[in-house]
Design a protein around this motif. Structure first.
Motif, PDB file in Angstrom:
ATOM      1  N   GLY A   1      42.479  26.417   2.114  1.00 40.51           N
ATOM      2  CA  GLY A   1      43.902  26.192   2.344  1.00 40.51           C
ATOM      3  C   GLY A   1      44.281  24.735   2.315  1.00 40.51           C
ATOM      4  N   ASP A   2      43.384  23.856   2.814  1.00 39.65           N
ATOM      5  CA  ASP A   2      43.703  22.436   2.825  1.00 39.65           C
ATOM      6  C   ASP A   2      43.814  21.902   1.408  1.00 39.65           C
ATOM      7  N   GLY A   3      42.913  22.357   0.524  1.00 45.73           N
ATOM      8  CA  GLY A   3      42.987  21.926  -0.861  1.00 45.73           C
ATOM      9  C   GLY A   3      44.278  22.362  -1.520  1.00 45.73           C
ATOM     10  N   ALA A   4      44.704  23.603  -1.237  1.00 46.17           N
ATOM     11  CA  ALA A   4      45.956  24.101  -1.812  1.00 46.17           C
ATOM     12  C   ALA A   4      47.140  23.310  -1.293  1.00 46.17           C
ATOM     13  N   THR A   5      47.135  22.995   0.000  1.00 46.88           N
ATOM     14  CA  THR A   5      48.232  22.219   0.584  1.00 46.88           C
ATOM     15  C   THR A   5      48.306  20.837  -0.030  1.00 46.88           C
ATOM     16  N   LEU A   6      47.141  20.200  -0.212  1.00 47.42           N
ATOM     17  CA  LEU A   6      47.111  18.834  -0.707  1.00 47.42           C
ATOM     18  C   LEU A   6      47.350  18.734  -2.211  1.00 47.42           C
ATOM     19  N   ALA A   7      47.504  19.873  -2.872  1.00 48.17           N
ATOM     20  CA  ALA A   7      47.932  19.838  -4.267  1.00 48.17           C
ATOM     21  C   ALA A   7      49.378  19.366  -4.388  1.00 48.17           C
ATOM     22  N   ASP A   8      50.115  19.436  -3.267  1.00 43.98           N
ATOM     23  CA  ASP A   8      51.481  18.900  -3.205  1.00 43.98           C
ATOM     24  C   ASP A   8      51.376  17.373  -3.119  1.00 43.98           C
ATOM     25  N   PRO A   9      51.943  16.635  -4.073  1.00 39.53           N
ATOM     26  CA  PRO A   9      51.812  15.170  -4.059  1.00 39.53           C
ATOM     27  C   PRO A   9      52.302  14.527  -2.770  1.00 39.53           C
ATOM     28  N   ARG A  10      53.354  15.086  -2.149  1.00 36.12           N
ATOM     29  CA  ARG A  10      53.856  14.494  -0.903  1.00 36.12           C
ATOM     30  C   ARG A  10      52.850  14.677   0.224  1.00 36.12           C
ATOM     31  N   ALA A  11      52.184  15.831   0.269  1.00 41.48           N
ATOM     32  CA  ALA A  11      51.158  16.045   1.291  1.00 41.48           C
ATOM     33  C   ALA A  11      49.949  15.159   1.023  1.00 41.48           C
ATOM     34  N   ALA A  12      49.564  15.021  -0.245  1.00 41.70           N
ATOM     35  CA  ALA A  12      48.428  14.168  -0.588  1.00 41.70           C
ATOM     36  C   ALA A  12      48.715  12.713  -0.229  1.00 41.70           C
ATOM     37  N   ALA A  13      49.958  12.279  -0.419  1.00 38.17           N
ATOM     38  CA  ALA A  13      50.327  10.904  -0.077  1.00 38.17           C
ATOM     39  C   ALA A  13      50.154  10.662   1.419  1.00 38.17           C
ATOM     40  N   ALA A  14      50.514  11.650   2.243  1.00 45.12           N
ATOM     41  CA  ALA A  14      50.342  11.512   3.690  1.00 45.12           C
ATOM     42  C   ALA A  14      48.865  11.403   4.050  1.00 45.12           C
ATOM     43  N   LYS A  15      48.028  12.185   3.383  1.00 49.04           N
ATOM     44  CA  LYS A  15      46.587  12.157   3.652  1.00 49.04           C
ATOM     45  C   LYS A  15      45.976  10.840   3.218  1.00 49.04           C
ATOM     46  N   ASN A  16      46.357  10.358   2.044  1.00 51.41           N
ATOM     47  CA  ASN A  16      45.757   9.143   1.502  1.00 51.41           C
ATOM     48  C   ASN A  16      46.179   7.885   2.260  1.00 51.41           C
ATOM     49  N   ALA A  17      47.301   7.948   2.963  1.00 53.08           N
ATOM     50  CA  ALA A  17      47.750   6.771   3.710  1.00 53.08           C
ATOM     51  C   ALA A  17      46.719   6.379   4.759  1.00 53.08           C
ATOM     52  N   GLY A  18      46.133   7.365   5.437  1.00 53.36           N
ATOM     53  CA  GLY A  18      45.108   7.063   6.434  1.00 53.36           C
ATOM     54  C   GLY A  18      43.837   6.540   5.809  1.00 53.36           C
ATOM     55  N   LYS A  19      43.454   7.083   4.654  1.00 53.67           N
ATOM     56  CA  LYS A  19      42.260   6.603   3.971  1.00 53.67           C
ATOM     57  C   LYS A  19      42.424   5.139   3.559  1.00 53.67           C
ATOM     58  N   ALA A  20      43.619   4.785   3.076  1.00 54.97           N
ATOM     59  CA  ALA A  20      43.881   3.407   2.671  1.00 54.97           C
ATOM     60  C   ALA A  20      43.872   2.476   3.878  1.00 54.97           C
ATOM     61  N   ARG A  21      44.408   2.945   5.004  1.00 59.45           N
ATOM     62  CA  ARG A  21      44.449   2.086   6.185  1.00 59.45           C
ATOM     63  C   ARG A  21      43.043   1.730   6.653  1.00 59.45           C
ATOM     64  N   ALA A  22      42.123   2.680   6.571  1.00 62.70           N
ATOM     65  CA  ALA A  22      40.757   2.407   7.014  1.00 62.70           C
ATOM     66  C   ALA A  22      40.134   1.255   6.230  1.00 62.70           C
ATOM     67  N   LEU A  23      40.433   1.182   4.935  1.00 63.22           N
ATOM     68  CA  LEU A  23      39.911   0.081   4.122  1.00 63.22           C
ATOM     69  C   LEU A  23      40.621  -1.224   4.446  1.00 63.22           C
ATOM     70  N   ALA A  24      41.943  -1.176   4.521  1.00 65.55           N
ATOM     71  CA  ALA A  24      42.707  -2.398   4.789  1.00 65.55           C
ATOM     72  C   ALA A  24      42.341  -2.985   6.152  1.00 65.55           C
ATOM     73  N   ASP A  25      42.186  -2.134   7.168  1.00 64.79           N
ATOM     74  CA  ASP A  25      41.856  -2.612   8.513  1.00 64.79           C
ATOM     75  C   ASP A  25      40.496  -3.294   8.552  1.00 64.79           C
ATOM     76  N   ASN A  26      39.537  -2.772   7.786  1.00 65.41           N
ATOM     77  CA  ASN A  26      38.171  -3.280   7.868  1.00 65.41           C
ATOM     78  C   ASN A  26      37.860  -4.376   6.854  1.00 65.41           C
TER      79      ASN A  26
END
Length: 373
Positions: free
Chosen positions: A239-264
């Motif tokens: 279900g998570d994969g299906a949800t994240l096929a929506d670009p707006r949902a994927a953008a929300a998920k990727n924001a946290g991944k990007a922050r982890a890199l920027a912070d460190n």
């Protein structure tokens, strides 16, 4: 340090019939019955001895969901997929049925005529009735629903996660946002929680690819290696994969991944992370990272990693950790974001950003909860 007699604590799951919630409920039952060791449960470590955390057998579960599949059936599906051990659903069937009886209809559904305020009141009434009906000392609301799209200007309704966060406050419950959803970040909610004397934590649980990034990124920074680009890919089923096929949902998920890199790393490197839905993977995921970096005299090098795992099995013990920690913080009168819980999140409410530093803050929190500092 003396403590009051043990009292049962409620854990109200938003998305209570999802994979993470089902794994959490079944896993807690298995641990409480001594069927499996507490592998992956941070609060089972010796650092938390004497911290006054509610024992696993004192946790009582309920929740909201929009899906009709009952928990016993959902657990059977997860066992068939290899997420839960074979035979576990039947071994804890009674507990799964008891919890399923405590799940109330969630929302909002697309055709729901109720206003945001009416929905908040209805959700809060469910949480309050659960708390009082079971004679619970307190309840922790944990948001585990599918990733919701990032809010857009002009949206007629507040994000569902914000409605649930507001309901938690109204019901006098602490709140954990284990997803990248808005939750307590909606305007005014954090201030309301603090004024009501309620602790909260979030957001977006750090379970797989981002956990590994949080370990590797400080290595490059500390060794003065210049990261030129950091790219990644996620292959997700379920279900998570299906949800994240929506670009707006994927953008929300990727924001946290990007922050982890920027912070460190001190800045966000070039490169993107792509999320692809692969239904054949079911509840499993594969995450790949490609890191291009420069060494001494500009020597160009590459690090590649592959993470293959099951998010539900990675997330469930952290849900139990957070429920126990928030319940104890609430008991001791903590209000607002809880320092030390950033260890569990991609986009934490509190500093510091580095995983090692976050772990030290978590240990300091354990000492405070135990009255050792």
């Amino acid at each position: 340090m003396t403590t009051e007699p043990l009292k049962r604590v409620g854990v109200w799951l938003i998305g209570a019939r999802g994979s993470v919630a089902t794994t959490t409920v079944a896993g807690r039952a298995a641990l409480a019955a001594g069927l499996h060791p507490p592998t992956g449960l941070v609060t089972a470590g010796p650092a938390f001895a004497g911290a006054g955390l509610p024992p696993l057998e004192q946790l009582v579960f309920g929740g909201h969901d929009t899906h009709p599949t009952p928990l016993p059936k959902r657990a059977e599906q997860l066992a068939e997929a290899g997420v839960l051990p074979h035979g576990l659903p039947s071994a804890v069937a009674d507990e799964l049925a008891r919890v399923d009886a405590e799940i109330r209809p969630g929302g909002p559904q697309p055709d729901d005529p109720r206003s945001d305020e009416q929905l908040v009141d209805a959700f809060a009434a469910d949480i309050a009735a659960f708390t009082t009906g079971h004679g619970l000392a307190r309840t922790v609301v944990v948001h585990l629903a599918s990733t919701e799209p990032m809010p857009a200007a002009g949206d007629a309704r507040a994000p569902a996660s914000a409605l649930y966060a507001a309901a938690a406050i109204t019901a006098g419950a602490s709140y954990v946002n284990f997803t990248p959803a808005t939750g307590m970040h909606a305007e005014g909610l954090a201030a309301r929680a603090a004024a009501a004397g309620l602790p909260h934590a979030g957001r977006d649980g750090k379970t797989g690819q981002t956990l590994l990034r949080a370990v590797l990124a400080p290595m490059f920074a500390q060794r003065e290696l210049a990261v030129r680009a950091w790219s990644g890919s996620n292959l997700l089923g379920g279900g998570d994969g299906a949800t994240l096929a929506d670009p707006r949902a994927a953008a929300a998920k990727n924001a946290g991944k990007a922050r982890a890199l920027a912070d460190n790393l001190g800045s966000e490197p070039e490169g993107e992370t792509h999320i692809d839905h692969v239904p054949a993977l079911g509840d499993w995921k594969t995450a790949w990272d490609h890191v291009a970096f420069d060494g001494f005299l500009g020597t160009r090098m590459v690090l590649q990693t592959i993470w293959q795992g099951c998010d539900s099995a990675l997330a469930a013990p952290l849900v139990l950790d957070l429920a126990r920690l928030l319940a104890r913080a609430h008991e001791l009168g903590h209000a607002g974001p809880v320092p030390g819980l950033g260890f569990f999140f991609k986009d934490p409410d509190t500093d510091p950003p580095g995983l090692a530093e976050q772990y030290r803050e978590l240990l300091a929190l354990a000492d405070r909860l135990a009255g050792r500092s």
